[in-house]
Structures are given as structure tokens and as C-alpha cells.
Design an enzyme around this catalytic site. Structure first.
Site, PDB file in Angstrom:
ATOM      1  N   GLN A 153       3.079  10.269   0.711  1.00 33.48           N
ATOM      2  CA  GLN A 153       4.475   9.734   1.211  1.00 33.48           C
ATOM      3  C   GLN A 153       5.492   9.780   0.411  1.00 33.48           C
ATOM      4  O   GLN A 153       6.981   9.843   0.058  1.00 33.48           O
ATOM      5  CB  GLN A 153       4.123   7.640   0.955  1.00 33.48           C
ATOM      6  CG  GLN A 153       3.359   7.246   2.609  1.00 33.48           C
ATOM      7  CD  GLN A 153       2.881   6.010   2.454  1.00 33.48           C
ATOM      8  OE1 GLN A 153       2.455   5.547   2.646  1.00 33.48           O
ATOM      9  NE2 GLN A 153       4.212   5.396   3.308  1.00 33.48           N
ATOM     10  N   CYS A 185       5.509   0.383   7.385  1.00 31.90           N
ATOM     11  CA  CYS A 185       5.015   1.081   6.232  1.00 31.90           C
ATOM     12  C   CYS A 185       6.010   1.385   5.624  1.00 31.90           C
ATOM     13  O   CYS A 185       7.246   1.405   5.803  1.00 31.90           O
ATOM     14  CB  CYS A 185       4.187   2.104   7.046  1.00 31.90           C
ATOM     15  SG  CYS A 185       4.243   3.581   6.071  1.00 31.90           S
ATOM     16  N   LEU A 186       6.071   1.889   4.274  1.00 30.16           N
ATOM     17  CA  LEU A 186       7.372   1.962   3.410  1.00 30.16           C
ATOM     18  C   LEU A 186       8.030   3.458   4.014  1.00 30.16           C
ATOM     19  O   LEU A 186       9.594   3.843   3.703  1.00 30.16           O
ATOM     20  CB  LEU A 186       6.922   2.190   1.879  1.00 30.16           C
ATOM     21  CG  LEU A 186       6.652   1.230   1.258  1.00 30.16           C
ATOM     22  CD1 LEU A 186       6.230   1.329   0.186  1.00 30.16           C
ATOM     23  CD2 LEU A 186       7.285  -0.205   1.901  1.00 30.16           C
ATOM     24  N   GLY A 206       0.591  -1.665   0.370  1.00 32.14           N
ATOM     25  CA  GLY A 206      -0.106   0.281   0.063  1.00 32.14           C
ATOM     26  C   GLY A 206       0.916   0.862  -0.010  1.00 32.14           C
ATOM     27  O   GLY A 206       2.127   1.039   0.876  1.00 32.14           O
ATOM     28  N   HIS A 248      -4.933   2.091   7.117  1.00 36.15           N
ATOM     29  CA  HIS A 248      -3.454   2.674   7.343  1.00 36.15           C
ATOM     30  C   HIS A 248      -3.466   3.269   6.204  1.00 36.15           C
ATOM     31  O   HIS A 248      -2.825   4.803   6.755  1.00 36.15           O
ATOM     32  CB  HIS A 248      -2.822   1.461   7.486  1.00 36.15           C
ATOM     33  CG  HIS A 248      -1.189   0.893   6.966  1.00 36.15           C
ATOM     34  ND1 HIS A 248      -0.494   1.022   8.324  1.00 36.15           N
ATOM     35  CD2 HIS A 248      -0.824   2.495   5.788  1.00 36.15           C
ATOM     36  CE1 HIS A 248       0.710   1.789   7.855  1.00 36.15           C
ATOM     37  NE2 HIS A 248       0.997   2.392   6.714  1.00 36.15           N
ATOM     38  N   GLU A 249      -3.334   3.654   4.561  1.00 34.55           N
ATOM     39  CA  GLU A 249      -3.928   3.728   3.839  1.00 34.55           C
ATOM     40  C   GLU A 249      -4.601   5.450   3.862  1.00 34.55           C
ATOM     41  O   GLU A 249      -3.766   6.556   3.881  1.00 34.55           O
ATOM     42  CB  GLU A 249      -3.674   3.860   2.257  1.00 34.55           C
ATOM     43  CG  GLU A 249      -2.720   1.965   2.031  1.00 34.55           C
ATOM     44  CD  GLU A 249      -1.120   2.571   2.247  1.00 34.55           C
ATOM     45  OE1 GLU A 249      -0.960   3.877   2.688  1.00 34.55           O
ATOM     46  OE2 GLU A 249      -1.060   1.350   2.670  1.00 34.55           O
ATOM     47  N   HIS A 291      -2.960   8.066   6.574  1.00 32.40           N
ATOM     48  CA  HIS A 291      -1.941   8.974   5.616  1.00 32.40           C
ATOM     49  C   HIS A 291      -2.097   9.839   5.562  1.00 32.40           C
ATOM     50  O   HIS A 291      -1.659  10.937   5.530  1.00 32.40           O
ATOM     51  CB  HIS A 291      -1.253   7.921   4.572  1.00 32.40           C
ATOM     52  CG  HIS A 291      -0.043   7.061   5.200  1.00 32.40           C
ATOM     53  ND1 HIS A 291       0.688   7.677   5.897  1.00 32.40           N
ATOM     54  CD2 HIS A 291       0.032   5.972   5.098  1.00 32.40           C
ATOM     55  CE1 HIS A 291       1.714   7.023   5.752  1.00 32.40           C
ATOM     56  NE2 HIS A 291       1.786   5.292   5.145  1.00 32.40           N
TER      57      HIS A 291
HETATM   58 NI    NI Z   1       1.856   3.538   5.531  1.00 26.73          NI
END
Ligand code: NI
Length: 174
Positions: free
Chosen positions: A51, A94-95, A46, A136-137, A140
Site C-alpha cells: 500500500q 481499507c486505506l 492496519g 485483511h493485511e 494485501h
Molecule cells: Ni487494506
């Protein structure tokens, strides 16, 4: 399509509230495609627009397992319109917080309303990993990271470590 650089926490650009897309036009579609390519390259399951430094309400996901056919999802202006009363705990990553994981408790199932690639309003009901990933996304887009949903002790430990490795990297390239 292009692979975009992913912002690593702590970074103020990950703490912003993103603006609505409104209508999914060619620019929004290009962003969705670039984000998917970036996510697959990472690799991750995701990615949210902030991000990659874009303050707009776009997320992309693909929770297909390795070896399965890709199932890319591109969502603009996603909004949780229903959440189950029962919760589940999942070890999230998370990235933007590479190599850090923590158990996060969220509603087990959610229904998300969004605009798709063709600007059509759709609803998607998900449970399990996809439900966790969607929540989660979407977080963000409001500047919320998964570490904001765990204990302050654990959050500060993770953020301190990330800051330290960022500083080490800056010294290496200086
Ligand atoms: Ni994330």
C-alpha cells in the site's frame, strides 16, 4: 520516521505478490516504523507494505480503540498456520479504498506465525477484529483486496467509483 503516500485502488501495485523479508534488519525495522506512522496519520488500524509501494511481506496493525493505549503490532513474513472452521462477517474498509466498506466473511479465529521487530519467530492467535484485520493485511501481501472477496457486482461498483474520483483529481491538478 516518515509518513508515506498511500496508493489508492485501482492500481497494479496493489495486485502484486510480495517477496519474503527473511531476516528483520534495520531497513525492515525502518519500514515497519514508517508504515506505523503512516497508518496512525491516516488514521487506520492496519497497513501492508504494498500500500506504500514496497513489495515486501510486512504488515503493521493497531486495533486499540480511541482513548485506549496504543498497541502497535509489526509483523514480517506473516503466515496463517491455523484458521477456525467457523466464520464471521465484518464490515471492512481499507486505506487503499477510501470511503468504501463491505461485509466480508472470514474465519473467526486464526493463528499467525511471523518474525517480530527483533527477528524472533512468534505466533499470535486472534479472534474478532484483530483476526479480521490480520487476514485483511496478509491478503494485501498476495495482491488481494477485500473487494476481491465480495460479489463482482459490488466490487466493480466500488472500483468504478474510485477510478472516477481519481480521474477527477487528476483533472483538478492538471
Ligand atoms: Ni487494506
Amino acid at each position: 520516521m516518515a509518513v508515506l503516500p498511500i496508493i489508492v485502488a485501482p492500481d497494479s501495485r496493489l495486485k502484486v505478490k510480495c517477496a519474503s523479508v527473511g531476516r528483520v534488519d534495520d531497513a525492515a525495522r525502518r519500514l515497519m516504523d514508517d508504515m506505523l506512522e503512516t497508518m496512525y496519520a491516516a488514521p487506520g488500524i492496519g497497513l501492508a507494505a504494498p500500500q506504500v509501494g514496497v513489495r515486501t511481506r510486512v504488515i503493521v496493525l493497531d486495533v486499540a480503540r480511541e482513548g485506549e493505549e496504543r498497541r502497535p503490532l509489526r509483523l514480517a513474513d506473516p503466515e496463517i498456520v491455523w484458521a477456525s472452521d467457523d466464520d464471521m462477517s465484518y464490515e471492512e474498509g481499507c486505506l487503499s479504498l477510501p470511503q468504501h466498506y463491505a461485509e466480508v466473511i472470514r474465519p473467526r479465529s486464526v493463528t499467525v506465525r511471523f518474525r517480530d521487530y527483533d527477528n524472533t519467530v512468534r505466533e499470535l492467535t486472534a479472534d474478532g477484529l484483530l483476526s479480521t484485520c490480520l487476514q485483511h493485511e496478509i491478503d494485501h501481501l498476495d495482491g488481494i483486496l477485500f473487494v476481491d472477496r465480495i460479489s463482482a457486482l459490488k466490487r466493480n461498483m466500488i472500483l468504478r467509483k474510485l477510478l472516477k474520483s481519481k480521474k477527477a483529481k487528476t483533472l483538478e491538478t492538471a
